[in-house]
Scaffold this active site. Structure first.
Site, PDB file in Angstrom:
ATOM      1  CD  GLU A 126      -2.925   1.149   2.353  1.00 46.60           C
ATOM      2  OE1 GLU A 126      -2.722   0.336   3.093  1.00 46.60           O
ATOM      3  OE2 GLU A 126      -3.722   2.253   2.227  1.00 46.60           O
ATOM      4  N   GLY A 266       3.370   2.392  11.037  1.00 44.17           N
ATOM      5  CA  GLY A 266       3.095   1.664  12.016  1.00 44.17           C
ATOM      6  C   GLY A 266       2.871   0.037  11.956  1.00 44.17           C
ATOM      7  CB  ALA A 267       0.942  -2.252  11.766  1.00 42.44           C
ATOM      8  CD  GLU A 269      -4.783  -1.927   5.663  1.00 37.61           C
ATOM      9  OE1 GLU A 269      -3.742  -1.515   6.506  1.00 37.61           O
ATOM     10  OE2 GLU A 269      -5.393  -1.258   5.183  1.00 37.61           O
ATOM     11  CG  ASN A 270       0.145  -6.856   4.257  1.00 33.75           C
ATOM     12  OD1 ASN A 270      -0.168  -5.955   3.352  1.00 33.75           O
ATOM     13  ND2 ASN A 270       0.936  -6.834   5.035  1.00 33.75           N
ATOM     14  CG  HIS A 302      -5.836   1.158  12.543  1.00 31.47           C
ATOM     15  ND1 HIS A 302      -6.604   2.212  12.570  1.00 31.47           N
ATOM     16  CD2 HIS A 302      -5.200   0.779  11.463  1.00 31.47           C
ATOM     17  CE1 HIS A 302      -6.470   2.785  11.512  1.00 31.47           C
ATOM     18  NE2 HIS A 302      -5.891   2.000  10.735  1.00 31.47           N
ATOM     19  CD  GLU A 303      -2.687  -2.014  10.630  1.00 29.18           C
ATOM     20  OE1 GLU A 303      -3.133  -2.142   9.600  1.00 29.18           O
ATOM     21  OE2 GLU A 303      -2.264  -0.523  11.232  1.00 29.18           O
ATOM     22  CG  HIS A 306      -7.575  -1.680   8.144  1.00 31.52           C
ATOM     23  ND1 HIS A 306      -8.432  -0.752   7.506  1.00 31.52           N
ATOM     24  CD2 HIS A 306      -6.331  -0.943   8.385  1.00 31.52           C
ATOM     25  CE1 HIS A 306      -7.789   0.616   7.416  1.00 31.52           C
ATOM     26  NE2 HIS A 306      -6.528   0.378   8.199  1.00 31.52           N
ATOM     27  CD  GLU A 325      -6.103   3.544   6.609  1.00 28.17           C
ATOM     28  OE1 GLU A 325      -6.316   3.433   7.898  1.00 28.17           O
ATOM     29  OE2 GLU A 325      -5.618   2.802   5.956  1.00 28.17           O
TER      30      GLU A 325
HETATM   31  N1  B3K Z   1      -2.757   1.042   5.614  1.00 26.92           N
HETATM   32  C1  B3K Z   1      -1.688   1.207   6.229  1.00 26.92           C
HETATM   33  C2  B3K Z   1      -1.108   2.324   5.762  1.00 26.92           C
HETATM   34  C3  B3K Z   1      -0.308   2.312   4.481  1.00 26.92           C
HETATM   35  C4  B3K Z   1       0.567   3.651   4.138  1.00 26.92           C
HETATM   36  C5  B3K Z   1       1.158   3.333   3.099  1.00 26.92           C
HETATM   37  N2  B3K Z   1       2.176   4.421   2.732  1.00 26.92           N
HETATM   38  C6  B3K Z   1      -1.911   1.106   7.806  1.00 26.92           C
HETATM   39  C7  B3K Z   1      -3.162   1.457   8.297  1.00 26.92           C
HETATM   40  O1  B3K Z   1      -3.499   2.525   8.102  1.00 26.92           O
HETATM   41  O2  B3K Z   1      -3.550   0.491   8.671  1.00 26.92           O
HETATM   42 ZN    ZN Z   2      -5.428   1.927   8.663  1.00 22.52          ZN
END
Ligand code: B3K
Ligand code: ZN
Length: 884
Positions: A126, A266-267, A269-270, A302-303, A306, A325
């Site tokens: 991402e 931070g992390a 969410e794959n 949070h992750e 998602h 987000e």
């Molecule tokens: N979705 C990712 C953030 C990705 C940032 C890419 N530059 C983390 C999050 O918001 O959970």
């Molecule tokens: Zn997020």
């Protein structure tokens, strides 16, 4: 990177892709010198596209090895390739495209795409990182089923992971092995992940509400196995909370988390394989502060959340980023509020929003929560998209109430499951489920800037009415339209909140005793008349910070004390203490040059004394109310930021408080200084926060005993919260008598924790934020330290970020040395890690807020960056918008 100037892309230009990718087969051969990526894509032409439509795939920094379309090898005439795209001229309705590319993850310092972090391989796709892995339709509305094969040396990389379920694994020649993963859920490629390495694992399980057993695994380096419990507990709590509060159950049979050291944020969410910055997953009392524990809990949640708000329902395009987000931040904030103290969480979130997001929205990077255009999407992972986005969802929750909001979210998930959706889809679901009209409310997404709400109150004793007049001042744009603002409020009498009766208008009266209501403020100017008001009240406005606005109301200081001590809403109590503190600091700033030092309003000191004496209060709230507004917040309130006055006035007020309340702080310190076994519960965190704020004030006084208390805490602490509080109190002390102790503390702390990278980040950060005038020199010295690594974003944030963002008097040193130091780092990072470079640039973008001398110095550095050869899109966008 291109030499031509990067171009903006626009939401209004959105159209569906010409081809869909139904299935994606990937095969990765990981070698030490390179990686071969073979893809096989099942492509179907979009029914809307004409027969001869070419296929335009994204790709960057790839070496194309071979291409086959429907089993026929393509030659140079069949396609064209440049450094951003691969165009295949002629395709059928249904096609299989096989593509082989060669990449070099070991040279990838941007930490985007496939890269190496220490001894492992990992990915970050991402927003647009997948195009650095292979040619693909790298856009979120192309959702595909992925089957991924990974092969690598078995000894070095015993662990081979990707999304979904493991369907096959086995041995290969020459000491190699392979694994095949299948993700049955269609997803955009930004949710793809791969990990290969030698990691240890903590395993647990969770039984979902429908009785399915899910395997939970957290993968870390062997040495970190003792730091996974908190993340695992947080994960299980999140899974349960999402079932209870949103009715959302996990879908795959396995959920994996991998911790990596080198990570841009931070992390991530794959799907089924979250990748985390070690700082957001590892925690144990000896090495992690309370704030660290809370961050792990919040980011894990949070992750995980998602999985529904982001993965099952994803975004149609990146202009919809806040769809996933903003909503997910709202969900994680509410989760953390339920796990710990709701009021404390709210105060922390609002404080971040008002300090950082308001500043962003007042600067050159200000943008809508649903932007109309961008040059580099990585620059839009902002406080506006995340935090303001969450505030917007929170306002919907306030307007609808929990039941209708849940009905709306159920409808949203039901309608959009497996699809790529838009912010409009979310709002339509909320509108359809509740029968309410959200057309005016949509301005929150489409109008940037923070609205100012002016409030005036008038009490009429004869009629026993109280008239509240609200006026909104819109962000400066000719076409700006009034916002739909929910104002949660009450009227505070001498003995507490008064019952409310609103004349002629509909409102949500929320409490059984009618003392709390939400008025809907929709016009530019609007009046609300309350009847039967028996005494002149103090209005408690924007309870819980019900809307992201700047509220202006001329409360008297006595009113502020009443709010601080009596309002039913914890946020309003805290906010009143902050408003009082701001007034007191402004007074001192205005008279700073006077000797003797200007007086600090006794009513403020007495109110704080009262808080310290009241054992019925939550110690965490007392600690928050004792914390003066930060220099950054005071800067945000100023027209022209006077860095030095803010710093010195704030310090002077702190010292006055320290002096006046010395005995109270000493008593509180001793009362709360019990060496109980560490627990990261709200209660215990609260106790430590009050004890450590007391220590902070004690260290500002002249008392020798305080120094020994602090030294004792530093030496005997059994958890990082206490240890770090004492360590920073020593290192940040401006007392010359402490020089020797300071040097010893710095050396000893390093020696003790040199094997714990995350603790060493604190070591960098405490030194970089020290107020002493030799800090920049020290920061430069630390850049040469063996523990510093310019490739590691955590180290950059701890050292460079702390200096530029948490040390205003040094960063803004009037000679401009801080500015040129930062610009030099940006120029370097522009080529190695553009995302981090653009992010670190933020403080320079705020040049308009400072005096002329500083403005010129800051601008000169921005100009210097702007003319660098090969400026990345990331840095180009921030620099040109700042200068523009
Ligand atoms: N979705 C990712 C953030 C990705 C940032 C890419 N530059 C983390 C999050 O918001 O959970
Ligand atoms: Zn997020």
């Amino acid at each position: 990177m291109k030499d031509a100037q990067p171009k903006a892309i626009y939401l209004k230009d959105y159209r569906q892709p010409d081809y869909w990718i139904n299935k994606t087969h990937l095969s990765f051969d990981l070698e030490e010198e390179f990686t071969i990526v073979s893809s096989s894509l099942e492509l179907t032409r979009n029914a809307n596209a004409a027969e001869n439509t070419p296929l335009v795939l994204h790709g960057q920094e790839l070496e194309l090895v071979s291409l086959h379309l429907n089993d026929k090898e393509l030659t140079a005439d069949d396609y064209s390739v440049d450094d951003e795209t691969l165009v295949i001229h002629s395709l059928q309705q249904q096609n299989t495209l096989r593509c082989v590319t060669k990449i070099k993850p070991q040279d990838n310092t941007s930490l985007e795409g496939l890269y190496r972090s220490r001894t492992m391989y990992c990915t970050q796709c991402e927003a647009e990182g997948f195009r650095k892995i292979t040619y693909y339709l790298d856009r979120p509305d192309v959702m595909s089923e992925f089957i991924t094969k990974i092969s690598a040396d078995k000894k070095r990389y015993p662990l081979l992971l990707s999304n979904g379920n493991l369907i096959e694994s086995g041995e290969l020649d020459a000491g190699r092995h392979y694994a095949v993963w299948h993700d049955p859920f269609k997803k955009p490629c930004y949710l793809f992940a791969l990990v290969a390495g030698d990691l240890a694992c903590v395993e647990d399980s969770y039984t979902t509400m429908s009785g399915r057993d899910i395997v939970l695994r957290i993968f870390v380096e062997e040495k970190d196995l003792d730091k996974c419990d908190h993340a695992m507990t947080s994960l299980k709590n999140s899974m349960k909370w999402d079932e209870d509060v949103y009715g959302r159950e996990y879908d795959l049979d396995i959920f994996m988390v991998v911790a990596v050291d080198d990570f841009n944020m931070g992390a991530m969410e794959n799907k089924g394989l979250n990748i985390f910055n070690t700082s957001c997953v590892l925690a144990k009392p000896e090495t992690t502060t309370d704030a660290g524990f809370q961050r792990v809990e919040g980011v894990v949640a949070h992750e995980y959340f998602h999985n529904w708000s982001g993965n099952r329902v994803t975004c149609r395009d990146w202009f919809q980023l806040s769809l996933k987000e903003g909503f997910t931040v709202f969900r994680d904030q509410e989760f953390s509020a339920d796990m710990g103290s709701r009021t404390v969480k709210r105060v922390e979130d609002v404080s971040l929003l008002r300090t950082m997001q308001f500043a962003e929205d007042a600067g050159p990077m200000s943008h809508q929560v649903q932007p109309d255009s961008f040059i580099e999407i990585s620059n839009f992972y902002t406080l506006t998209i995340y935090e303001k986005g969450s505030e917007i969802v929170r306002m919907i929750h306030t307007l609808l109430g929990p039941e209708l909001f849940r009905k709306g979210s159920d409808l949203y998930f039901q309608r959009n499951d497996g699809k790529a959706a838009t912010i409009d889809d979310f709002i339509s679901a909320m509108a359809d489920a509740s029968g309410r009209d959200f057309s005016q409310f949509m301005h929150w997404y489409k109008q940037a800037g923070t609205p100012v709400v002016k409030a005036r109150g008038q009490y009429n004793e004869n009629d026993q009415t109280y008239t509240l007049e609200l006026e909104q001042k819109l962000p400066s744009s000719a076409s700006a339209k009034p916002f739909h603002i929910p104002v949660a409020m009450g009227l505070l009498g001498e003995a507490g909140s008064l019952p409310l009766k609103l004349q002629g208008q509909q409102t949500n009266i929320e409490t059984e005793d009618n003392t709390h209501c939400v008025v809907e403020f929709t016009d530019t100017k609007q009046r609300f008349i309350f009847e039967g008001v028996k005494e002149e009240p103090v209005p408690a406005l924007l309870r819980g910070f019900s809307a992201p606005v700047k509220l202006q109301y001329n409360h008297t200081r006595d009113d502020l004390v009443r709010l601080m001590t009596q309002d039913d809403d914890g946020f309003c109590r805290w906010d009143a203490s902050q408003q009082f503190a701001v007034q007191v600091i402004h007074e001192v700033m205005a008279a700073l040059v006077l000797e003797p030092a200007p007086k600090v309003d006794e009513r403020f000191i007495n109110a704080l004394r009262g808080l310290l004496a009241d054992s019925s209060l939550d110690p965490a709230m007392v600690a928050l109310m004792l914390q003066l507004p930060s220099e950054a917040y005071l800067a945000e309130l100023a027209v022209t930021v006077d860095v030095d006055s803010i710093h010195h006035a704030r310090k002077r007020v702190e010292r006055k408080i320290a002096q006046a309340l010395h005995d109270d702080f000493m008593r509180v310190y001793c009362d709360y200084d019990h060496d109980r076994p560490y627990r990261a519960t709200a209660d215990d965190i609260a106790r430590r926060s009050l004890k450590n704020i007391a220590l902070h004030y004690l260290m500002l006084g002249t008392d020798k005993e305080a120094i020994s208390l602090c030294e004792r805490q530093w030496l005997n602490a059994t958890n990082m919260t206490d240890e770090l509080s004492a360590f920073s109190a020593i290192v940040h002390s401006t007392k010359s008598s402490l020089e020797e102790l300071k040097t010893k503390a710095i050396n000893d702390f390093y020696h003790k924790w040199r094997h714990e990278a995350l603790v060493i980040n604190h070591w960098f950060s405490v030194q970089a934020s020290a107020p002493g005038s030799n800090t920049l020199m020290r920061v430069k010295e630390l850049m040469e330290h063996s523990a510093f690594d310019i490739k590691n974003p955590n180290k950059l944030r701890s050292l460079i970020g702390s200096f530029t963002m948490r040390n205003p008097i040094n960063f803004h040193n009037a000679k401009g040395e801080g500015y040129s130091f930062l610009a030099d780092r940006i120029i370097y990072l522009n080529t190695t890690n553009p995302q981090i470079a653009a992010r670190l640039l933020t403080p320079l973008t705020k040049w308009k807020r400072y005096d002329e001398n500083r403005q010129n110095l800051m601008k000169a550095e921005l100009e210097r960056i702007k003319v660098q050869p090969k400026l990345s899109k990331d840095v180009y966008e921030v620099v040109t918008k700042s200068l523009g």
